[in-house]
Design an enzyme around this catalytic site. Structure first.
Site, PDB file in Angstrom:
ATOM      1  N   GLU A 115      16.365 -11.817  -0.943  1.00 49.98           N
ATOM      2  CA  GLU A 115      16.258 -13.274  -1.104  1.00 49.98           C
ATOM      3  C   GLU A 115      14.828 -13.770  -0.925  1.00 49.98           C
ATOM      4  OE1 GLU A 115      18.444 -11.599   0.582  1.00 49.98           O
ATOM      5  OE2 GLU A 115      20.419 -12.556   0.646  1.00 49.98           O
ATOM      6  N   LYS A 168      27.871  -6.746  21.589  1.00 46.61           N
ATOM      7  CA  LYS A 168      28.142  -7.712  22.658  1.00 46.61           C
ATOM      8  C   LYS A 168      29.030  -7.054  23.701  1.00 46.61           C
ATOM      9  CE  LYS A 168      28.433 -12.561  23.362  1.00 46.61           C
ATOM     10  NZ  LYS A 168      28.661 -13.878  22.806  1.00 46.61           N
TER      11      LYS A 168
END
Ligand code: AMP
Length: 543
Positions: free
Chosen positions: A325, A433
């Site tokens: 991008e 996490k």
């Protein structure tokens, strides 16, 4: 000031005027092909004429399914010069993805390497919009195959009108290229590049603060020309008059190193796994190389890799960051002059970060709406904007999740230090996490790859009944080296808090890679998601 449009055809015309005798070297299936910029220019012009004769008009999409060679380079300029759009297609996509993106991009003509034709034959019936297949190389019989209508590239060029004239000046904001990027879930997403964006991106590659690319360079894009414009190197190198070396079909590390040595390449660019392979080759069969910059990006460059190139082989190694991008280059890790005085380990730590923003772009690192402090500790998502950053995906509802209020949300989590150096902590989806605290898989990987016995390493988060997620490491050892699981985990314990150390470490022969050579964490996650639970239950564990 004058509002002259910034067009790819201007890069091409300049290079034809000032550097007609410079050389382009291209490795093909039939040996090494060499010619001058002047000859390249004539063929490029003929290619535009041939495409026009096949019915291609400004705005039409022309796909390429090809390796890095001189014919692909001709297409890189011939298609945008005539106002059409160069759609580079990843040759490692599945059949379903290939047919989706060729149809979604509305490709009208496909330029295909003879040895890649087999990728299209099973899906020919689905490619309803494609009106012609133009084949690079191969023998005449390939034109009678199932891919119809097929034309020989060389025949079309011979028959083309050499006096073909390009359309009148285009709008600099008109599309010149496109590339699809794979999404975590769902179908690939199309990024469209503009003439203006590519022009400015190419100019940025010449800055001394980035690659300092110039006429005196010999440039070899190892990064495929089907991925993010081969980091814009073909456009910048041709514009500035550098000698260009293209490594051709499926080059092995040995082939790459031979080309680097024999053609006296000064700047080559590839992902870390490519540089790891070349390093191994350099260590087993040393060659004399003249690289002034081994440019590494697309995934995190482990500090140990930078150190090995620089200390053992005296090859300057530069780490950069980008995305499909972002055309792609957005960050470049080069020290500020006064940082050269720092102790080596500090310099290495800084240079292993993704670096400073390329001039011309703007960035934010945000946590919710707040910008994080530039303290090297607070983490947030990296947002980018600027003239070579996309503002949406081609005809895709998912654009709204990534392009928000004029900023590209990269999905990369980073910290910024006091000097503005951006350090990627992880992809949002790759962070582990554990019990509510974040663990950077990238830091663990870099540390493992600094162990003398380790060739490649990757770390993923897998489900854990108590901590929700825990890190799991995968390691490939260097040939002839040994290290036990315990050796490597102890090695990590010496460097990280105890709770960061992976719960287990699995030795592999090879880590699965994506189509552009990055570690394919998705497939490991699929296979090992419940590994810790299964280990607990003492059930069978995959090899
Ligand atoms: P792609 O569009 O396929 O080239 O992938 C872009 C992604 O690759 C980025 O969003 C990053 O997650 C990753 N990436 C690119 N360059 C680097 C780098 N130097 N270090 C770490 N990750 C990188």
């Amino acid at each position: 000031m004058m509002k002259t449009p910034l067009l790819v055809s201007h890069l091409f015309a300049y290079s034809q005027t000032y550097f007609p005798t410079k050389e382009i070297v291209s490795r093909t299936s039939n040996g090494v092909h060499r010619y001058t910029y002047a000859e390249f220019g004539k063929r490029t012009h003929r290619l535009s004429a041939a495409l026009a004769a096949l019915g291609v008009r400004p705005g039409d999409r022309v796909g390429t399914l090809a390796w890095n060679d001189h014919r692909h380079l001709e297409a890189y300029f011939a298609v945008p010069n005539m106002g059409a759009v160069l759609h580079t297609i990843n040759i490692r996509l599945s059949s379903d993805q290939l047919s989706y993106i060729v149809n979604h991009a509305k490709d009208r003509v496909l330029l295909v390497d003879a040895n890649l034709v087999h990728l299209l034959t099973p899906i020919r019936q689905q490619l309803t919009r494609v009106q012609a297949f133009v084949i690079f190389g191969g023998d005449a019989s390939i034109l009678d195959g199932p891919l119809q209508p097929a034309y020989s590239y060389e025949d079309l060029l011979t028959q083309a009108n050499p006096n073909f004239s390009y359309p009148i000046e285009l709008d600099e904001n008109s599309p010149m290229g496109m590339c699809y990027t794979s999404a975590t879930t769902g179908l690939p997403k199309g990024v469209v590049y503009s003439h203006r964006g590519i022009y400015l991106h190419s100019m940025a590659m010449g800055l001394a603060n980035t690659a300092a690319l110039s006429e005196s360079d010999t440039v070899m894009p190892i990064v495929p020309m089907f991925h993010a414009n081969a980091w814009g190197l073909p456009f910048a190198a041709i514009w500035f008059g550098a000698k260009v070396v293209l490594p051709g079909p499926a080059p092995s590390p040995g082939v790459l190193l031979d080309l680097i040595a024999e053609e006296r390449v000064t700047l080559a660019a590839g992902v870390p796994t490519i540089w790891l392979g070349i390093l191994k080759e350099l260590e087993t069969q040393p060659r004399h190389v003249a690289l002034r910059m081994a440019l590494c990006g697309g995934a995190a460059a482990p500090p140990a890799l930078i150190q090995a190139y620089e200390e053992k082989h005296h090859i300057p190694f530069v780490h950069a960051y980008g995305m499909t991008e972002t055309s792609p280059l957005a960050l470049f890790s080069r020290l500020k002059s006064y940082q050269e005085k720092l102790p080596y380990t500090q310099k290495l730590t800084l240079r292993a970060t993704q670096g400073l923003l390329v001039p011309g772009l703007e960035m934010r690192v945000t946590n919710g709406d707040q910008d994080v402090a530039w303290d090297g500790a607070e983490m947030g998502e990296l947002l980018l904007r600027g003239p070579w950053i996309a503002d949406g995906y081609e005809d895709d509802e998912r654009s709204k999740d990534t392009f928000i209020d004029g900023w590209l949300h990269t999905g990369d989590v980073a910290t910024v230090n006091e000097e503005g150096f951006v350090k990627l902590v992880d992809r949002t989806k790759d962070l582990v996490k554990s019990g509510g605290e974040w663990i950077s898989s990238m830091d663990l990987e870099n540390a493992l790859m600094a162990h003398p016995a380790v060739f490649e390493a990757t770390v993923i988060g897998v489900a854990h009944p108590k901590w929700n997620e825990r890190p799991l490491a995968f390691v490939v050892l260097k040939e002839g080296q040994s290290a036990s699981k315990q050796d490597l985990l102890t090695f990590l314990t010496e460097q990280f808090p105890k709770w960061w150390v992976p719960d287990d470490l699995i030795f592999m022969h090879e880590i699965p890679k994506t189509s552009v050579g990055k570690f394919l964490k998705r497939s490991l996650r699929e296979q090992y998601q419940d590994y810790l639970q299964r280990r607990q239950n003492d059930t069978e564990i995959p090899e």
